[in-house]
Design a protein around this motif. Sequence first.
Motif: not given
Lengths: 357, 346, 319, 317
Positions: A9-34
Amino acid sequence: MTHTDSHTDVTTPLLQVSGLKVHFPLRPGLFGKPAAMVKAVDGVDFTVHRGETLGLVGESGCGKSTTGLAVLRMTPLTEGRIVFDGEDISHPDAATTKRLRRKMQMVYQDPFGALNPRMRVLDIIGEPLRVHRLTRTRAEYRERVMDLLDRVGLKAEMADRYPHEFSGGQRQRIGIARALAADPSLIICDEPVSALDVSIQAQVINLLEDLQRDLGLTYLFVAHDLAVVRHLCHRIVVMYLGRVVEVADRERLYQAPRHPYTQALLGAIPIADPDPEVQARFNPSVDGEVPSPIDPPPGCPFHPRCPHATDLCRREAPRPLDVEDGHSVACHLHDPSRAAEMNHSEPSYQEQARNIA
Amino acid sequence: MSTETSTATATATTAPRTEPAATLLRVENLHTVFEKDDGVVHAVNDVSFDVRRGEVLAIVGESGSGKSITAMSLLRLIPSPPGQIIGGRVLFDGQDLLDLPDDAIRQLRGRDISMIFQEPMTSLNPSLRIGRQLAEPLRVHGSVPKDKVRERCIELLRQVRIGDPEKRLDAYPHELSGGMRQRVMIAMGLACLPRLIIADEPTTALDVTVQAQILELLRDITRASQSSMMLITHDLGVVARYADRINVMYAGRIVERGTAHDIFHRPRHPYTVGLMESMPRLNDAIGNRLTPIPGSPPDLSDPPSGCPFHPRCRFAQPRCKQERPPLERLDEEHWKACWVNLDDTH
Amino acid sequence: MGFYVLRRLLALIPTLFIASVIAFTVVRLVPGDVLDLMLSENVYSSGAPEDRAQLEQALGLDKPLYQQYLHWAGDALQGDLGESLWRNTPVTGEIAARLDVTLELGILALLIALAIGLPIGIFAAVRQETLGDHIGRTFSILALAMPNFWLGTLVVILPALWWGWSPPNELVPFFENPLENLKTFLLPSLILGTSLSAVIMRMTRTMMLEVLRQDYIRTAWAKGLRERRVVLMHAVKNAMIPVITLVGILVPILFGGTVIIEQIFRLPGLGQLLLEAVSTRDYPVITGVFLVTGVVVMLVNLLVDLCYGYLDPKVRYDR
Amino acid sequence: MSLSIQTPAAAAPATPPRRRAHPKTLRFLRRLCKERPLGALGAMICLVLLLTGLFADVIAPEGFNAINPIERLKAPSAEHWLGTDQLGRDVFARIVHGAQLSVIVAFAATTLSIVISALLGILSGYFGGRLDMIIQRLVDGWMCFPDLILLIVAVAVLGPGTWQVILILGLLFGISGSRIIRGAVLSAKQNVYVHAAQSMGASSPRILLKHILPNVMAPLIVLYTTRLAAVILAESGLSFLGLGIPPPEPSWGGMLSLDGRSYMFQAPWLAIAPGIALTVAVFGINMFGDALRDLLDPRMRGGGGRYLARVKRTIGS
C-alpha cells in the motif's frame, strides 16, 4: 501482523510518529529515584512519506538525534506511538525488532568512529548481509559488496583494505554502502555531512541524491545545517527543545518561515556573499541560548528568546496548527483563536533582558 | 543584536577602509613542520601575508590546510615536539617574533596579540573560577593597577554582554553555556587591549544563533577598539560577512588572496572556484545541483609534485604537475598561485 | 557539598557489609582446624569427643554460619571483635595497641612517597625527554623492580657488616620522645616510601603530560603567563585530581608494605600481630585485623572521594 | 589520503591478509628495538628468565637441594659461583631453580587471573545492568582488603604450598584486574561502530567477538605482563614471610626470608643474589610490559589530549 500486505500500500506513509516522548534520567538520586529527568524529546509528531527526504533540524539539544534513535528503536519510548510501514513498532517484540533492524539503517556523523578499524571494508559493508543471512555463498556475498562499492563510487579493489587507509569522504561512502546492504526501506542519516569539508560535503550530498533517485530510498535526515537541508530535504521539521515548532515543505519553509524560531534560525546563517544587499538579509534577531532540557521553560519553550512573547506564551504551550496545507506551526501568533490574547499583552522586555544575561 | 546595527555594519563592509593601509603584522615565508612516525609534514609551507591596522583578515581553508597551525606559529604556540617552525619571519613592530627571546614573546602574548580558540568548552581551565582566569592577563602584564583588576574584569564581562557580571566572576566554566564561555574567552582576549586578535575558528563549536551573536560582538568590539583581527575559519559564510581581505589556503600554502569581493565574485584559483561551486547556499535556486571538487586533500607528508591542487583540478595542465606556481599579483589586492588563467566565465 | 558527603557515606554501607561478609567467611572457611589444634594442645581438656562439642559450643561454632555472622557483626559494630583464642584478651584491645605503630609507619611512608614522587613526576613531565626526565624515570623503574623486603634486608645487613651499625631496636612511644621515636621510624618509612614514590612519580608524570596538552594550557600560554604559573596554577591542580585517587589505591599496598617492614625492623604493629595470629591460628585475631585493615582502606577511599569533590568543582556542585 | 585516485599507491596490489602475519611480528620486533630499546632489553630478560626456567636442570644439574654440611656458608668461588648457604647448598643452583619456580608460579597464577578478569570484566561491562551492579559491589568489598593481608589470611586458611599460592594469587589479581577489563569493555562499547552493529541487528555474541573483544585484547595483554611482575613480587613477599612456598623449594623470596637472616651477616652473598635475581626479573617484565602498552595501545599511554589530537588531525596523521 499485516506487515507484508501493508507494504504494497503505497499511499500509507512509511513512518508515522505521534506524541513521541523520550525522557532520560539525568543521574540516579539518593535512593535510586532519578534526581532529574532530561526531556530530550517531549511530544513530537511527524510523518515520512515513501521516497521523500524529511529533514529534522534544530540546534544542539533540540532532540533531533534522539528522535532519530527512537525511530530506529534504539532508545526506549517514554510515551507515544511509532508506526512503520503500517505496523505499530512502539513496543516491538523480538521478531519485529529483528525485521526492523533490516528495514531501517543508519548513516552516522563521524566517518572515523563509525567503521570498525580492525575490519576490512568488505566485512564492514557486508555485515548486514551476514547478520540477516542475505547471501548464501561467499561468492555471492563478495559480488553483492562489490555492487555496493560501485554504487557509492568506490573501486572494487578497495574491498580488502582497512578503514584507516581512506579519507573522511571515502569512509562516509563506505558507511552509506553498509546502510544500503540490507536493502532498507528507511535510512536515518544523523548529520552525515557535518564532519566533512565543504568540497567533500558536496560529493556526499550528491551521492545521497543519486541513490535516492536510482533506488527510491526514503531518508530521515537529521541535521543542523539549514543550507545542506535545503538541498536535500523535501520537507522539513524544525525542532526546538524537544518539540516540533514548524513543519513545511522546503519552498515554503525557506521562503516564508512562520515560526519566530525558524525565522531567527534562518536569519542567523551567514550568507556566503559579501554583497551588501545580500548581507542585509542577515538578521540574527534572537539573543540568548537554548535553555537546558532538564528544566525547560513553562509554556512555549521558545518564549524566553522570542521577540513576540506574551503572557499567553509564558503560560501555555502552543499546539501545532495548519496554517496552509502541509505547513503547520506551533505558535500562538498564528492561531486565529488566540489573536485577541496575543494582541492584549505586550512582550515583556524585562524577560528578554534577563535572558540575554 | 538588532537589525539596525547589522545593516549599518553591512554598509560599512562595502566601503573598505581606504585610509593608508599601515601594516601591523607581516608574515614572510613562514614554514612549520611536524614530525610524524613516517616522515615530515609540511603543515605550513612558505606562507606570506600581512595584517593591516584595523582590518579583519581572514584565512580560510579546509581541515588540514594549515590555517590553524599558521595562527599558532605566529605566537610560537606550536606544541614542540612534534612541531617546529623551520623558516620565515613574523614582523610585528619591526621585530621578528620568531627571533625574540622566550621572555619577550611571552610578554607580547595576550598584551599586544591575543588569541581566541575554537573550543570554548575545553579552552577554559575547569578548576579555576572565571574571575581568576579573566584577571590573569591583567595581572601578568600589569596593565591595570592591582586594586582595579576586579573592576576591570566586571567591565570586560559587561562589554561582552554577560549579564550579572559580579556573580559570574565566581562561576566555574562548567556552570556556563558554550556561548557564555566563548564570551569569557573573548573578554580574556580583549583584556589588555591588544592590537591584534587572532580568532581561530571562534564559533565552530557553537549553534548558529549563538555564532551570530558572538561574531557580531567580536567584530563590533574590535572595530570600536580599532584592533586588527585575524579570523581563521572554514566557513565561507562567516568570511563573506566579516572579512575585509581573504587568504585561501590549501595544503599548507596560500593559493589565492583578495578582497572579499574578489574572492566571492571573481575567484581566480580553481580551488576557490571549486569551493564556491560545492557549497550549498541559502540563496541559490532550489533543486540546483552542487559541483563537488573530486578526490580528497593530499597527504602533507607526501604532497603531490608541482601545484598541490593539480590532482583534483579540472583545469590542470601538464605544467601544473611539474612546476609549483608562485603567488602572483593580479591587481592591487588580488593574488593567486595558479598557472591557468581563469576569467569570469570559467 | 553536604549532600555529596552524605551520598558517599551511604554508598559505604553496602561495601562495608560485603567486606565484613568476606572477612568473616574467608576466615571461617576451615573452622575445624582450630578446634583440633586447641584440643591437641591440651589447653582445654583431655581430648574426649564431648570436649570437642563443648569447645565448639563455647566458641559458638555449633550455630549456622549466618547466625555466627550476625552475632559477630553485631558485636563488631559495637567495637567488640571477640577474644583471642589463646590469650583470652579482647581482640579490639590487641589491635588498638598495635594500630598506632602501623599508622605512624604508613603515614610517614606516604608523606615521604608524596614528597619524592610528586615533584619528580611534575618535573619529568614539564621537562619531557630531557636528562632530568630520564633520570627520574630510571629511578622509578628501579624502585618499582626492587622488592622492599630486599631493600630492607640490605639496609639491616650491610651497615652492620660495614660499620657495625644496626637500626634501633627499642620502640619509644612518640609522645614520650618524639625524636627517638622518629629515629626508629625513619629508616623503615624511608624504605617503604621510596618504593611507593615510584608509583606516584609515574602516575603524576602521565597525568601532567595529559593535562599539559589540554586546550586550557594553550590558553594560558596565549595569555602570556610564565611557565611557572602555567605549570603550578593551571596544570598541577588538574593533574592532582586523578593523582589523589592514586593515594586511595596506594593505601592497600602500603598496608602490605608495613607487614613486611614491621617484620624486618621488628616493629610491633598490626602486621606482626597478624603474622603471630596466623602462626597460632588465632582466628578471632585474624578476622579482626583483616576487618580493621579493610575498614581503614574504605575510610581512606572516602577521604579521597571527598578531596576529589573539593578539587573538582564539577563533582562538588553536580552531585 | 594515499587513495586519491591519481596517486600510484592506489594501484598497488593489496597483500593477501594471510601472508601478513609473519612480517607483522617482525615489524613489531623492529619497532620494539627502535622505539623502545629498554623494552627490547626487558624482552631479552624475559626470554632469559623463561629459558632458565625451562632448562634449569640442564644449567644447574647438581641439584639445588644437595645438602652438604662441609661446604656451609662458602663465599663465591669457581666451584660455587654464588657461594653456598647455611646448609651448604649451592646458591647458583638454587637461583636457577628459583627461576623455574617463579616462572611456573607466575604463568600459572597470571593465566588464572587473566581468565577471571576477562570473564568478570566482560560479563560486567558488556551486559551491565543489575548483574554489573552486583559484581561491582562484590569487587568493591573485595578490593578494600590490602593484597598482602588478603594473601596472608588466605594462606592461613589454605595452608602454604605452591598450588595454594597459585590459586590465591590468581583469584586475588583476577578480581582486581576485572575492573580494568570492564573499563576497556565499557569504552569499546562507546564506539559508534558498535552502535552501528547493534542498530543493524547483530547478535550479542557477534558484537562481542567482532567489535568488543579486539579492543579488549590489547589491555588484556598489557594486564598479563604487569600481572606477571606483580605475581612474582607477591609470591616472593609471601615466601619471605615464610607463608608462601614452603622451605625446601628454592623460592627467591624464601631464600631471603627472615629465618636465614642471621646467616646473612656472615655470608652477605645470601642476601645479594636472590635480590638481584628478583629485581632483574621484575625490571625486565615491567620494561617489556611498558613497551608493549605503548606499542599496542596508544590510548593507554596517557598522552594525546584534545590539543595534540587536533594538531594531529590538522596535519593529517
